[in-house]
Structures are given as structure tokens and as C-alpha cells.
Design an enzyme around this catalytic site. Structure first.
Site, mmCIF file in Angstrom:
data_model
loop_
_atom_site.group_PDB
_atom_site.id
_atom_site.type_symbol
_atom_site.label_atom_id
_atom_site.label_comp_id
_atom_site.label_asym_id
_atom_site.label_seq_id
_atom_site.Cartn_x
_atom_site.Cartn_y
_atom_site.Cartn_z
ATOM 1 N N CYS A 137 89.950 44.204 -71.906
ATOM 2 C CA CYS A 137 89.113 45.686 -71.838
ATOM 3 C C CYS A 137 89.300 45.754 -73.916
ATOM 4 O O CYS A 137 88.792 46.458 -73.844
ATOM 5 C CB CYS A 137 89.585 46.178 -71.489
ATOM 6 S SG CYS A 137 91.286 46.794 -71.547
ATOM 7 N N CYS B 190 97.783 45.532 -67.410
ATOM 8 C CA CYS B 190 97.194 46.511 -69.066
ATOM 9 C C CYS B 190 96.379 47.902 -68.104
ATOM 10 O O CYS B 190 95.845 47.267 -66.702
ATOM 11 C CB CYS B 190 95.729 45.690 -69.416
ATOM 12 S SG CYS B 190 94.986 46.958 -70.486
ATOM 13 N N CYS C 159 106.876 39.667 -71.711
ATOM 14 C CA CYS C 159 106.466 38.059 -71.981
ATOM 15 C C CYS C 159 105.393 38.156 -71.486
ATOM 16 O O CYS C 159 105.050 38.115 -70.226
ATOM 17 C CB CYS C 159 108.329 37.144 -70.665
ATOM 18 S SG CYS C 159 108.098 35.394 -71.372
ATOM 19 N N CYS D 74 92.429 47.882 -67.742
ATOM 20 C CA CYS D 74 91.392 46.979 -66.730
ATOM 21 C C CYS D 74 92.677 46.064 -65.422
ATOM 22 O O CYS D 74 91.308 45.998 -64.692
ATOM 23 C CB CYS D 74 90.906 45.812 -67.772
ATOM 24 S SG CYS D 74 91.892 44.983 -68.734
ATOM 25 N N CYS E 269 94.312 43.659 -75.443
ATOM 26 C CA CYS E 269 94.310 42.679 -73.744
ATOM 27 C C CYS E 269 92.568 42.251 -73.898
ATOM 28 O O CYS E 269 91.439 42.318 -74.836
ATOM 29 C CB CYS E 269 93.661 44.307 -72.496
ATOM 30 S SG CYS E 269 93.698 43.287 -71.523
#
Length: 187
Positions: free
Chosen positions: A100, A146, A169, A149, A97
Site C-alpha cells: 500500500c 502494516c 527484523c 493494509c 509497504c
């Protein structure tokens, strides 16, 4: 003037942007405990762990992220197809990510979907991503974010390859690539 304001509001809604008054009025939520699975640089699971969610003010996200990354991850925007640097990445490693650093996808599950966005047939761990219904744009989709976060990453579709039949995707700008420890450069 009314039509211009209406068009501007529709454009902001289509891009997932909030009006400034909405952003300022929203109180910053307190971090909560979430469970994610941690991975080392080789892609080996370190097990599940309870961690605090990452919560920041928009101003802090804007300092950390590029304008496009902010729009995609914090406003549920989308980058143009074939514009992301990670779409053509074939190196061995983990996709984390951008907000984070949580591990999200392994290059071993990446495939060429022909859509212009990095595509994977499964996340590195179901604990690390959240899937929620997205009915915007007049169609039913499943948004992927995510767990730690709440960064918007992209969408998952049921037209992917075996073994899952899924296509995660993702927006390149929502991810950062970390080469696998011990992997040869260029993969």
C-alpha cells in the site's frame, strides 16, 4: 495417504498459508478508518491522517505481488535469510509497504544485524506499524504488520542496538525502497 495430507496441512500452516476452502469461505471485510503518519520523499513528516484501510481479495493481491511477496505479506511467510535485495541496501531513503506504499522505516534507523534480513531499531512512526503476539512455532514473538493494509512485514525482537534496544527484523520482499529526495545515489 492420511500422513501425506497431514504433512501437507502442517507445511501450509508453517508457511502461514490458508487452505483454499478457508480463503474462499472468508468474507472480505469492509475497509475501516485507521490513523497513519504520512511522510514526504525527504522523510519529513506530513502529520497524522485518517485513511481507509486497504482491503483486497486474494486474487487482486496476487495480481499486484510476486508469489513470494504474496506468501510473506498475505500469508505470514518468511523469505530465506540473505535472499532479499534490501538486506544489503545502504542508500538513504524510506522503506515503504510493498502492498500500500505506507512509509514504514527510514534508512537512518537501519543497522547490520547479521541475521540476513533488513533490520531497523525503530519504525518511522509507531502509527504505521502494528505489533501483535505471535505464538506460532512454539515460541513467543511479536509480529509486525502494516497498519493500513495488514501486510505481514516480519517480527520485532529485544536484542537490537541503542537507543531502543529493538530489532525490527523485516522481510525485504514486504518492502519497497524509495531513495530520499535530494540524496546522492548509492547513499
Amino acid at each position: 495417504m492420511f500422513l501425506l495430507q497431514a504433512l501437507a496441512a502442517c507445511g501450509a500452516a508453517a508457511c502461514g498459508r490458508r487452505a483454499p476452502a478457508e480463503t474462499q469461505a472468508a468474507a472480505l471485510p469492509k475497509p475501516v478508518t485507521v490513523t497513519i503518519e504520512n511522510f514526504d520523499a525527504s522523510g519529513k513528516s506530513l502529520g497524522a491522517a485518517e485513511v481507509l484501510s486497504v482491503v483486497k481479495r486474494d486474487e487482486d493481491w496476487q495480481k499486484q505481488l510476486s508469489p513470494l511477496a504474496f506468501n510473506v505479506t498475505r500469508r505470514e511467510g518468511t523469505e530465506f535469510p540473505y535472499s532479499g535485495a534490501l538486506n544489503a541496501n545502504h542508500a538513504s531513503g524510506l522503506y515503504r509497504c510493498i502492498c500500500c506504499d505506507t512509509a514504514l522505516f527510514d534508512s537512518e534507523t537501519k543497522f547490520e544485524s547479521g541475521t540476513g534480513w533488513p533490520s531497523f531499531w525503530q519504525p518511522i512512526s509507531k502509527l504505521n506499524v502494528r505489533e501483535t503476539p505471535d505464538d506460532r512455532l512454539g515460541m513467543r514473538r511479536i509480529a509486525v504488520s502494516c497498519t493500513r493494509c495488514s501486510a505481514h512485514l516480519g517480527h520485532v525482537f529485544d536484542d537490537g542496538p541503542r537507543p531502543t534496544g529493538l530489532r525490527y527484523c523485516m522481510n525485504s520482499v514486504a518492502l519497497q525502497f524509495a531513495p530520499r529526495a535530494g540524496a546522492a545515489a548509492g547513499g
